[in-house]
Design a protein around this motif. Sequence first.
Motif, PDB file in Angstrom:
ATOM      1  N   GLY A   1      -3.483  15.476  12.573  1.00 61.28           N
ATOM      2  CA  GLY A   1      -4.586  14.883  11.827  1.00 61.28           C
ATOM      3  C   GLY A   1      -4.235  14.695  10.369  1.00 61.28           C
ATOM      4  O   GLY A   1      -3.380  15.397   9.819  1.00 61.28           O
ATOM      5  N   ASP A   2      -4.895  13.728   9.754  1.00 58.36           N
ATOM      6  CA  ASP A   2      -4.810  13.520   8.309  1.00 58.36           C
ATOM      7  C   ASP A   2      -6.239  13.418   7.794  1.00 58.36           C
ATOM      8  O   ASP A   2      -6.898  12.388   7.969  1.00 58.36           O
ATOM      9  CB  ASP A   2      -4.023  12.255   7.980  1.00 58.36           C
ATOM     10  CG  ASP A   2      -3.718  12.126   6.486  1.00 58.36           C
ATOM     11  OD1 ASP A   2      -4.415  12.782   5.685  1.00 58.36           O
ATOM     12  OD2 ASP A   2      -2.804  11.372   6.119  1.00 58.36           O
ATOM     13  N   PRO A   3      -6.752  14.477   7.160  1.00 57.37           N
ATOM     14  CA  PRO A   3      -8.154  14.493   6.745  1.00 57.37           C
ATOM     15  C   PRO A   3      -8.416  13.940   5.351  1.00 57.37           C
ATOM     16  O   PRO A   3      -9.482  14.188   4.790  1.00 57.37           O
ATOM     17  CB  PRO A   3      -8.496  15.988   6.811  1.00 57.37           C
ATOM     18  CG  PRO A   3      -7.213  16.675   6.512  1.00 57.37           C
ATOM     19  CD  PRO A   3      -6.117  15.797   7.039  1.00 57.37           C
ATOM     20  N   HIS A   4      -7.469  13.172   4.791  1.00 63.44           N
ATOM     21  CA  HIS A   4      -7.665  12.667   3.430  1.00 63.44           C
ATOM     22  C   HIS A   4      -7.104  11.253   3.318  1.00 63.44           C
ATOM     23  O   HIS A   4      -5.987  11.032   2.849  1.00 63.44           O
ATOM     24  CB  HIS A   4      -6.986  13.600   2.422  1.00 63.44           C
ATOM     25  CG  HIS A   4      -7.433  13.386   1.009  1.00 63.44           C
ATOM     26  ND1 HIS A   4      -7.299  14.354   0.037  1.00 63.44           N
ATOM     27  CD2 HIS A   4      -7.998  12.325   0.384  1.00 63.44           C
ATOM     28  CE1 HIS A   4      -7.764  13.899  -1.112  1.00 63.44           C
ATOM     29  NE2 HIS A   4      -8.186  12.657  -0.923  1.00 63.44           N
ATOM     30  N   LEU A   5      -7.919  10.277   3.754  1.00 62.59           N
ATOM     31  CA  LEU A   5      -7.550   8.865   3.715  1.00 62.59           C
ATOM     32  C   LEU A   5      -8.691   8.075   3.089  1.00 62.59           C
ATOM     33  O   LEU A   5      -9.829   8.537   3.036  1.00 62.59           O
ATOM     34  CB  LEU A   5      -7.291   8.336   5.134  1.00 62.59           C
ATOM     35  CG  LEU A   5      -6.275   9.098   5.981  1.00 62.59           C
ATOM     36  CD1 LEU A   5      -6.299   8.581   7.417  1.00 62.59           C
ATOM     37  CD2 LEU A   5      -4.880   8.958   5.398  1.00 62.59           C
TER      38      LEU A   5
ATOM     39  N   ARG B   1       3.014   8.411  -0.887  1.00 57.77           N
ATOM     40  CA  ARG B   1       4.188   7.627  -0.516  1.00 57.77           C
ATOM     41  C   ARG B   1       3.920   6.786   0.728  1.00 57.77           C
ATOM     42  O   ARG B   1       4.171   5.585   0.748  1.00 57.77           O
ATOM     43  CB  ARG B   1       5.385   8.559  -0.278  1.00 57.77           C
ATOM     44  CG  ARG B   1       6.671   7.825   0.061  1.00 57.77           C
ATOM     45  CD  ARG B   1       7.108   6.871  -1.037  1.00 57.77           C
ATOM     46  NE  ARG B   1       7.541   7.590  -2.235  1.00 57.77           N
ATOM     47  CZ  ARG B   1       7.971   6.993  -3.337  1.00 57.77           C
ATOM     48  NH1 ARG B   1       8.013   5.675  -3.418  1.00 57.77           N
ATOM     49  NH2 ARG B   1       8.329   7.705  -4.387  1.00 57.77           N
ATOM     50  N   ALA B   2       3.407   7.402   1.792  1.00 57.94           N
ATOM     51  CA  ALA B   2       3.205   6.664   3.040  1.00 57.94           C
ATOM     52  C   ALA B   2       2.061   7.290   3.832  1.00 57.94           C
ATOM     53  O   ALA B   2       1.771   8.483   3.699  1.00 57.94           O
ATOM     54  CB  ALA B   2       4.487   6.660   3.879  1.00 57.94           C
ATOM     55  N   LEU B   3       1.426   6.486   4.653  1.00 54.90           N
ATOM     56  CA  LEU B   3       0.319   6.937   5.484  1.00 54.90           C
ATOM     57  C   LEU B   3       0.747   8.124   6.342  1.00 54.90           C
ATOM     58  O   LEU B   3       1.741   8.059   7.058  1.00 54.90           O
ATOM     59  CB  LEU B   3      -0.135   5.785   6.387  1.00 54.90           C
ATOM     60  CG  LEU B   3      -1.168   6.104   7.465  1.00 54.90           C
ATOM     61  CD1 LEU B   3      -2.472   6.579   6.847  1.00 54.90           C
ATOM     62  CD2 LEU B   3      -1.402   4.880   8.350  1.00 54.90           C
TER      63      LEU B   3
ATOM     64  N   SER C   1      -2.338  13.412   3.288  1.00 53.36           N
ATOM     65  CA  SER C   1      -1.535  12.447   2.532  1.00 53.36           C
ATOM     66  C   SER C   1      -2.215  11.907   1.282  1.00 53.36           C
ATOM     67  O   SER C   1      -1.545  11.536   0.327  1.00 53.36           O
ATOM     68  CB  SER C   1      -1.143  11.272   3.435  1.00 53.36           C
ATOM     69  OG  SER C   1      -2.272  10.472   3.757  1.00 53.36           O
ATOM     70  N   ASP C   2      -3.565  11.799   1.266  1.00 52.65           N
ATOM     71  CA  ASP C   2      -4.287  11.135   0.181  1.00 52.65           C
ATOM     72  C   ASP C   2      -3.935   9.644   0.128  1.00 52.65           C
ATOM     73  O   ASP C   2      -3.848   9.046  -0.935  1.00 52.65           O
ATOM     74  CB  ASP C   2      -4.006  11.802  -1.169  1.00 52.65           C
ATOM     75  CG  ASP C   2      -4.991  11.378  -2.263  1.00 52.65           C
ATOM     76  OD1 ASP C   2      -6.048  10.817  -1.923  1.00 52.65           O
ATOM     77  OD2 ASP C   2      -4.690  11.600  -3.450  1.00 52.65           O
ATOM     78  N   TYR C   3      -3.730   9.049   1.289  1.00 54.24           N
ATOM     79  CA  TYR C   3      -3.382   7.631   1.370  1.00 54.24           C
ATOM     80  C   TYR C   3      -4.529   6.768   0.862  1.00 54.24           C
ATOM     81  O   TYR C   3      -5.679   7.040   1.167  1.00 54.24           O
ATOM     82  CB  TYR C   3      -3.069   7.270   2.828  1.00 54.24           C
ATOM     83  CG  TYR C   3      -2.548   5.868   3.025  1.00 54.24           C
ATOM     84  CD1 TYR C   3      -1.228   5.570   2.742  1.00 54.24           C
ATOM     85  CD2 TYR C   3      -3.379   4.856   3.473  1.00 54.24           C
ATOM     86  CE1 TYR C   3      -0.740   4.281   2.910  1.00 54.24           C
ATOM     87  CE2 TYR C   3      -2.904   3.571   3.646  1.00 54.24           C
ATOM     88  CZ  TYR C   3      -1.586   3.288   3.363  1.00 54.24           C
ATOM     89  OH  TYR C   3      -1.098   2.016   3.527  1.00 54.24           O
ATOM     90  N   PRO C   4      -4.271   5.705   0.069  1.00 54.71           N
ATOM     91  CA  PRO C   4      -2.967   5.125  -0.252  1.00 54.71           C
ATOM     92  C   PRO C   4      -2.334   5.634  -1.546  1.00 54.71           C
ATOM     93  O   PRO C   4      -1.365   5.042  -2.020  1.00 54.71           O
ATOM     94  CB  PRO C   4      -3.311   3.639  -0.387  1.00 54.71           C
ATOM     95  CG  PRO C   4      -4.678   3.646  -0.992  1.00 54.71           C
ATOM     96  CD  PRO C   4      -5.379   4.821  -0.368  1.00 54.71           C
ATOM     97  N   TYR C   5      -2.870   6.727  -2.130  1.00 53.79           N
ATOM     98  CA  TYR C   5      -2.321   7.226  -3.397  1.00 53.79           C
ATOM     99  C   TYR C   5      -1.198   8.213  -3.139  1.00 53.79           C
ATOM    100  O   TYR C   5      -1.178   9.325  -3.670  1.00 53.79           O
ATOM    101  CB  TYR C   5      -3.442   7.846  -4.234  1.00 53.79           C
ATOM    102  CG  TYR C   5      -4.605   6.907  -4.394  1.00 53.79           C
ATOM    103  CD1 TYR C   5      -4.442   5.688  -5.048  1.00 53.79           C
ATOM    104  CD2 TYR C   5      -5.852   7.201  -3.856  1.00 53.79           C
ATOM    105  CE1 TYR C   5      -5.490   4.799  -5.173  1.00 53.79           C
ATOM    106  CE2 TYR C   5      -6.908   6.319  -3.983  1.00 53.79           C
ATOM    107  CZ  TYR C   5      -6.723   5.117  -4.637  1.00 53.79           C
ATOM    108  OH  TYR C   5      -7.761   4.228  -4.755  1.00 53.79           O
TER     109      TYR C   5
ATOM    110  N   SER D   1       0.844  -1.200   0.000  1.00 53.26           N
ATOM    111  CA  SER D   1       0.000   0.000   0.000  1.00 53.26           C
ATOM    112  C   SER D   1       0.875   1.244   0.000  1.00 53.26           C
ATOM    113  O   SER D   1       1.966   1.261   0.583  1.00 53.26           O
ATOM    114  CB  SER D   1      -0.910   0.025   1.234  1.00 53.26           C
ATOM    115  OG  SER D   1      -1.888  -0.979   1.165  1.00 53.26           O
ATOM    116  N   GLY D   2       0.352   2.306  -0.615  1.00 55.14           N
ATOM    117  CA  GLY D   2       1.137   3.527  -0.707  1.00 55.14           C
ATOM    118  C   GLY D   2       2.276   3.341  -1.692  1.00 55.14           C
ATOM    119  O   GLY D   2       2.146   2.675  -2.716  1.00 55.14           O
ATOM    120  N   ASN D   3       3.426   3.956  -1.374  1.00 52.25           N
ATOM    121  CA  ASN D   3       4.633   3.846  -2.194  1.00 52.25           C
ATOM    122  C   ASN D   3       4.373   4.261  -3.637  1.00 52.25           C
ATOM    123  O   ASN D   3       4.867   3.645  -4.577  1.00 52.25           O
ATOM    124  CB  ASN D   3       5.193   2.422  -2.148  1.00 52.25           C
ATOM    125  CG  ASN D   3       6.666   2.381  -2.529  1.00 52.25           C
ATOM    126  OD1 ASN D   3       7.399   3.327  -2.293  1.00 52.25           O
ATOM    127  ND2 ASN D   3       7.090   1.284  -3.123  1.00 52.25           N
TER     128      ASN D   3
END
Length: 556
Positions: free
Chosen positions: A184-188, A363-365, A357-361, A108-110
């Motif tokens: 916080g990460d508001p984009h997962l 690099r990393a969470l 981050s837009d995880y998983p799109y 995932s990610g990367n």
Amino acid sequence: MQKTAVAIAALTLLSAAVWWNAASVGNQPATDETNIAQGEQIIHHRPGSEKPGEPAVASALTAGRLDLTVVDAATGEPAPCRVNVIGPDGNYYEPDDNPLALWSLKRSGNREGKGPFRYYGWFFYSDGTCRVEVPPGKITVEVWKGFEYTPVVREITVGQGAATALTVKLQRGIDMTQTGWYSGDPHLRRNGDYDDARTLELMAAEDIRFSQILCFNLNRNYVPQMGQQLTPQFNGMGDASIRTQGIYTIGSGQEYRGSVFGHILHLGASRIVDANGLKTNTDNWPPFGLVADEVHSLGGISIHAHGGYEKEIYADFAQEATDGVELLQFAVYRGIGLEGWYHILSAGYRFPAIGASDYPYCRALGDCRTYVKLDATQPTMADYNRGLAEGRSFFTTGPLVEFTVDGKRAGEPLELPKGATIKVQATVTSLVADVQELQIIEGGTVRFRKTVNKDEQRKPIHWSLDIPIQGSTWIAFRAIAPGPDEREDVEAHTNPVFVSVANKPRIKSESIRWLLAKLDERIRLHESREFAEKPKVLAYFATSRKRLLERLELAE
């Protein structure tokens, strides 16, 4: 049940990845393959090693066993975390049986070509205990947990066929909540059926206090039903979706997307938007500013995603219809970039920026996240979102910031008489990456710079200045450092303190003209299109243009 949930989540991530690749064909600029390959080597090349390592599986004939326990030094309890286990061959080894296996870097990610460009290895996530089969010899263990814990590196020798135990203690090097700052990460994204407890464990592994998991639609096509969204969130939305485990909280949100207007995050709303119901075409109608009105009526906020993609954002901010812009992502400032954001601020608007981050799109969470200043003793997701909309925040890929202007923090106003001098104070602590330069930005210009010496890195760096102020302006702070090969890596930026001198507006005519030119580009685009709602869209953009012209009359 757990294996079924993992399979569902894996299928969703795969489907979404296929969608992203398909949607990207023909829309991405050509990229030099050698440049990409060099960037990817940075991610997996451990400093001091001869070459990048690779994911590997130890031979069953010769393997030894590492029984790894990671504990929080303050509590002695197992600590969810991010781990590299490196064999004597320089390659990376993972547990065979790991409930968080789906989120290791090889799964995932990367995302290729995206920053931060720094060493990550080939990590996996652990709930604090794991068993790893490794080649015999010297084993290196690296452990991280977000931006506030001090990374740990340990070495141990594991014999052939032998079982060796290792306990690693993780120490929180700085507790930002002690001064009211919450990450916080508001984009997962995740599958709506997936286990909440597992998701919260992942957030604990990266020490992300408030995380928002988004459903989203394919560009243009939108049906206002949760079951029709990609990565649907069946916990509900808004307060109904909140789940908490210890000090970590998750909730559901929405990314509402179109290819013409852009993408926008809806956070904290009690349901997904109706927009124009079953007739909705997100490329045509309604504009994001009108959709944001609905979001606000549902108790949420609307923040342009991906820097607004330099699209409808130029109309929405002018009408003060939306609440801000997701700017820092992949360790770069996307869409309108810093230039566009600085012009919006210098046009007299309070338009906060955030990082996500837009995880998983990505690099990393959590590789980009936003810290919000919250005064509540036990802050909630609603408090966090309110802080985002008010700009009481900084966004970062690692550095942690305390910044004040005459005692005022990011997002706050400061009233001054003519001829005043202000005291600007900043403290930066970066435990996970080295900072090279600090900047004080006034009204869109870097007014002061400070070079960080090598012996200051990974320690609190203090900077204090007395600055004479000539007129109304805004002041912000930035900490930066390029990664290897001068690639994007270390970034931290505060939202501004808004300085008013003698009650005069802080509006620059050159910023208004720059923004008008950008808005006119979008108007010409819509004039060239043919669609039923064209007159209404052009009227909306004309209103935005009128608002900017009204400000131009007040400008310096």
